[in-house]
Design an enzyme around this catalytic site. Structure first.
Site, PDB file in Angstrom:
ATOM      1  N   GLY A  86       0.854  -1.185   0.000  1.00  0.00           N
ATOM      2  CA  GLY A  86       0.000   0.000   0.000  1.00  0.00           C
ATOM      3  C   GLY A  86       0.882   1.225   0.000  1.00  0.00           C
ATOM      4  O   GLY A  86       2.103   1.113  -0.027  1.00  0.00           O
ATOM      5  N   GLY A  88       2.911   3.349   1.467  1.00  0.00           N
ATOM      6  CA  GLY A  88       3.626   3.401   2.738  1.00  0.00           C
ATOM      7  C   GLY A  88       4.246   4.760   2.988  1.00  0.00           C
ATOM      8  O   GLY A  88       4.663   5.068   4.097  1.00  0.00           O
ATOM      9  N   ARG A  89       4.353   5.520   1.927  1.00  0.00           N
ATOM     10  CA  ARG A  89       4.931   6.865   2.096  1.00  0.00           C
ATOM     11  C   ARG A  89       4.324   7.827   1.082  1.00  0.00           C
ATOM     12  O   ARG A  89       4.975   8.740   0.604  1.00  0.00           O
ATOM     13  CB  ARG A  89       6.430   6.813   1.915  1.00  0.00           C
ATOM     14  CG  ARG A  89       6.834   6.144   0.625  1.00  0.00           C
ATOM     15  CD  ARG A  89       8.220   6.516   0.266  1.00  0.00           C
ATOM     16  NE  ARG A  89       8.661   5.708  -0.860  1.00  0.00           N
ATOM     17  CZ  ARG A  89       9.764   5.923  -1.509  1.00  0.00           C
ATOM     18  NH1 ARG A  89      10.539   6.911  -1.155  1.00  0.00           N
ATOM     19  NH2 ARG A  89      10.098   5.165  -2.522  1.00  0.00           N
ATOM     20  N   LYS A 108       4.419  12.145  -2.421  1.00  0.00           N
ATOM     21  CA  LYS A 108       5.256  10.968  -2.154  1.00  0.00           C
ATOM     22  C   LYS A 108       6.367  11.376  -1.190  1.00  0.00           C
ATOM     23  O   LYS A 108       7.118  12.298  -1.488  1.00  0.00           O
ATOM     24  CB  LYS A 108       5.844  10.467  -3.477  1.00  0.00           C
ATOM     25  CG  LYS A 108       6.646   9.185  -3.379  1.00  0.00           C
ATOM     26  CD  LYS A 108       6.965   8.673  -4.781  1.00  0.00           C
ATOM     27  CE  LYS A 108       7.887   7.473  -4.756  1.00  0.00           C
ATOM     28  NZ  LYS A 108       8.231   7.045  -6.118  1.00  0.00           N
ATOM     29  N   GLY A 121       8.166   6.327   5.963  1.00  0.00           N
ATOM     30  CA  GLY A 121       7.167   7.116   5.245  1.00  0.00           C
ATOM     31  C   GLY A 121       7.728   8.335   4.533  1.00  0.00           C
ATOM     32  O   GLY A 121       6.980   9.138   3.986  1.00  0.00           O
ATOM     33  N   ARG A 179      -2.985  -0.324  -9.695  1.00  0.00           N
ATOM     34  CA  ARG A 179      -1.911  -1.223 -10.087  1.00  0.00           C
ATOM     35  C   ARG A 179      -2.443  -2.628 -10.321  1.00  0.00           C
ATOM     36  O   ARG A 179      -3.528  -2.959  -9.807  1.00  0.00           O
ATOM     37  CB  ARG A 179      -0.873  -1.267  -8.951  1.00  0.00           C
ATOM     38  CG  ARG A 179      -0.359   0.101  -8.550  1.00  0.00           C
ATOM     39  CD  ARG A 179      -0.122   0.205  -7.040  1.00  0.00           C
ATOM     40  NE  ARG A 179       0.072   1.610  -6.629  1.00  0.00           N
ATOM     41  CZ  ARG A 179       1.233   2.231  -6.626  1.00  0.00           C
ATOM     42  NH1 ARG A 179       2.321   1.583  -6.951  1.00  0.00           N
ATOM     43  NH2 ARG A 179       1.316   3.500  -6.271  1.00  0.00           N
ATOM     44  N   ASP A 244       3.120  -4.408  -8.272  1.00  0.00           N
ATOM     45  CA  ASP A 244       2.573  -3.211  -7.617  1.00  0.00           C
ATOM     46  C   ASP A 244       3.092  -1.930  -8.269  1.00  0.00           C
ATOM     47  O   ASP A 244       2.626  -0.845  -7.929  1.00  0.00           O
ATOM     48  CB  ASP A 244       2.894  -3.204  -6.114  1.00  0.00           C
ATOM     49  CG  ASP A 244       4.368  -3.406  -5.836  1.00  0.00           C
ATOM     50  OD1 ASP A 244       4.924  -4.425  -6.272  1.00  0.00           O
ATOM     51  OD2 ASP A 244       4.975  -2.532  -5.187  1.00  0.00           O
ATOM     52  N   ASN A 245       4.028  -2.056  -9.183  1.00  0.00           N
ATOM     53  CA  ASN A 245       4.517  -0.873  -9.896  1.00  0.00           C
ATOM     54  C   ASN A 245       4.078  -0.888 -11.357  1.00  0.00           C
ATOM     55  O   ASN A 245       4.595  -0.127 -12.174  1.00  0.00           O
ATOM     56  CB  ASN A 245       6.045  -0.790  -9.800  1.00  0.00           C
ATOM     57  CG  ASN A 245       6.518  -0.562  -8.373  1.00  0.00           C
ATOM     58  OD1 ASN A 245       5.783  -0.032  -7.550  1.00  0.00           O
ATOM     59  ND2 ASN A 245       7.731  -0.962  -8.075  1.00  0.00           N
ATOM     60  N   ASP A 254       6.280   4.906 -10.443  1.00  0.00           N
ATOM     61  CA  ASP A 254       7.203   4.433  -9.415  1.00  0.00           C
ATOM     62  C   ASP A 254       8.638   4.339  -9.908  1.00  0.00           C
ATOM     63  O   ASP A 254       9.233   3.264 -10.002  1.00  0.00           O
ATOM     64  CB  ASP A 254       6.710   3.099  -8.820  1.00  0.00           C
ATOM     65  CG  ASP A 254       5.593   3.331  -7.817  1.00  0.00           C
ATOM     66  OD1 ASP A 254       5.110   4.470  -7.708  1.00  0.00           O
ATOM     67  OD2 ASP A 254       5.193   2.375  -7.120  1.00  0.00           O
TER      68      ASP A 254
END
Ligand code: AMP
Ligand code: MG
Length: 472
Positions: A86, A88-89, A108, A121, A179, A244-245, A254
């Site tokens: 998820g 995260g940052r 980001k 984060g 994604r 996820d990217n 990403d």
């Protein structure tokens, strides 16, 4: 007039298990170091004062109309499945709506979220400026990508392997941040209602008119095939093609340890964490097929007949390598001046790449030099070029305007790794001139520019970047 973004936040209207509502965590001393006026205009944004921009794009002030949240997703990281990842940052402020297009506005490096795991984060200035420059350069080269709206310093330090570094936040803009891993997250939980909602959402946002999961899969495969061919055609190595990217929109997102080829070699890897070369330059077409197979797998529950689904999806995924190859050949054909391709042209391209690898030729400069007759100088042993050149010259005689075709397919300027490193070092020392210069020159990658020849030079031996890092 104060800062204003035309928000309408459709993702925030999805069921609450798609995200966690969460505001950016304020930072000590926000300072705006970059702002993309052109993009702000495209977004229909009123930019306000510099002070306001610093507050909003550092996360210290949530702008009117934003509904900040962290998105949840899953993903295969280097082939291993993580059932829960998820943002995260990162923090999705919301979507700017321009006409019938929606654009995610995401910070980001905006502080910890429930998905941060062991991370802090945060981001540091290096990767923020790298993503800023590279994503804008990709856009200028005509490659679908997230974009960079702003970069701020946080006035806080972040701690990485190398010690304390200046903290920074990137504001990025994307068609969406959905994604392959977003589908995987719900498929792994057998959450059919969520998969149905996500499917409907993706269709409405990115593929209007599509009615079935198999048509969606084919449409995503088509966009991703073309995207990877474009990456290959400019020597781009993403570096972390985890599921996820990989987006549903077909945009590049990403940017972590991404890098561009200098000397051409198909096995090139820069990422420090890619020890087996899974995401090597020449492996990207294979990996994207694998990633599309993961998307297909997570779409199966949406099909009424599961066995039939597997059969139909398998056929689509198996057809992808040919689609990539065709898109690749169209791109590389243009790089050698061929607008119309015939059967024997593929050999002309692959032979050139082979002698470039043998001759340690610079990828960008060799292709660019084809149109001004200086490509021979790019080879360690120029004799190996001569034989190829004879065949090629004969072939391009049949073309109408090969020079223009080549000039529009072969950038003169790319964000070279050593220039990025030098730019980051200067910025850390407080000098943003190299950053601005890179942005300016790379905004017109296909045009020769006065006083910018040094940006076409490959690295000196002492400047060569051996490895790149995620910076996480
Ligand atoms: P990546 O593959 O670099 O895009 O990131 C993989 C996962 O790690 C994502 O879920 C990120 O949100 C998370 N992540 C990366 N860096 C950090 C960080 N500094 N703090 C928290 N989470 C992070
Ligand atoms: Mg990621």
């Amino acid at each position: 007039m104060s800062l204003h973004i035309p928000f309408d936040n459709s993702y925030a209207r999805l069921p609450s298990r798609f995200y966690t509502r969460q505001s950016p965590v304020p930072v000590r001393e926000p300072e705006l170091v970059a702002f993309n006026d052109g993009l702000a205009k495209e977004l229909g944004m009123r930019t306000g004062s510099e002070v306001e921009r610093a507050l909003v794009f550092s996360g210290n002030r949530v702008p009117d109309g934003a509904e900040p949240l962290a998105q949840v997703y899953a993903g295969h990281q280097f082939g291993g499945f993580s059932p829960q990842l998820g943002d995260g940052r990162a923090n999705l402020l919301g979507e700017a709506v321009v006409g019938d297009q929606r654009y995610d506005i995401q910070l980001k490096g905006s502080g910890p979220t429930p998905y941060s795991r062991m991370g802090d984060g945060r981001a540091w200035l290096g990767p923020v400026l790298r993503e800023y420059v590279v994503s804008e350069a990709m856009h200028a080269m005509g490659i679908p990508t997230s974009r960079a709206l702003a970069a701020t310093l946080t006035g806080e330090q972040v701690y990485r392997e190398t010690g304390a570094l200046p903290g920074a936040i990137l504001t990025r803009v994307a068609a969406s941040h959905i994604r392959v891993g977003t589908f995987q997250y719900f498929a792994a939980r057998r959450d059919l209602p969520a998969l149905e909602a996500l499917f409907a959402y993706v269709v409405e946002r990115h593929y209007p008119g599509i009615e079935s999961p198999e048509a969606l899969l084919d449409a995503v495969i088509d966009r991703q095939a073309k995207l990877i061919a474009q990456w290959m055609s400019v020597g781009f190595i993403h570096g972390v093609m985890n599921t996820d990217n990989t987006t549903l929109s077909g945009e590049t997102i990403d940017y972590g340890p991404c890098a561009f080829l200098d000397i051409y070699h198909p096995d090139t890897v820069f990422s420090s964490i890619d020890t087996h070369g899974r995401y090597a330059y020449s492996n990207q077409p294979n990996v994207i097929v694998w990633n599309m197979a993961q998307l297909a797998t997570s779409l199966v529950p949406l099909m009424p007949d599961q066995d039939k689904a597997v059969e139909v999806f398998t056929r689509s995924v198996h057809a992808m390598p040919d689609l990539i190859q065709a898109a690749w050949l169209r791109r590389f054909g243009r790089k050698i001046g061929l607008a119309q391709l015939s059967k024997t042209d593929e050999a002309l391209v692959t032979e050139l790449l082979q002698i470039m690898a043998d001759g340690r030729a610079d990828f960008t400069n060799t292709f660019r030099a084809l149109s001004d007759g200086r490509a021979r100088d790019q080879f360690l042993d120029p004799n190996i070029f001569d034989a190829w050149e004879t065949g090629w010259r004969t072939r391009i005689e049949q073309e109408e305007d090969p020079i223009s075709v080549m000039r529009s397919a072969n950038p003169a300027y790319i964000p070279r790794n050593h220039r990025i490193e030098q730019m980051i070092q200067a910025a850390v020392a407080g000098d943003f001139a190299p950053f601005e210069r890179l942005n300016t020159v790379l905004s017109k990658p296909f045009e020769g520019q006065e006083g910018a020849t040094d940006l076409t030079y490959p690295p000196e031996p002492s400047e060569v970047v051996q490895q790149t890092f995620c910076g996480t």
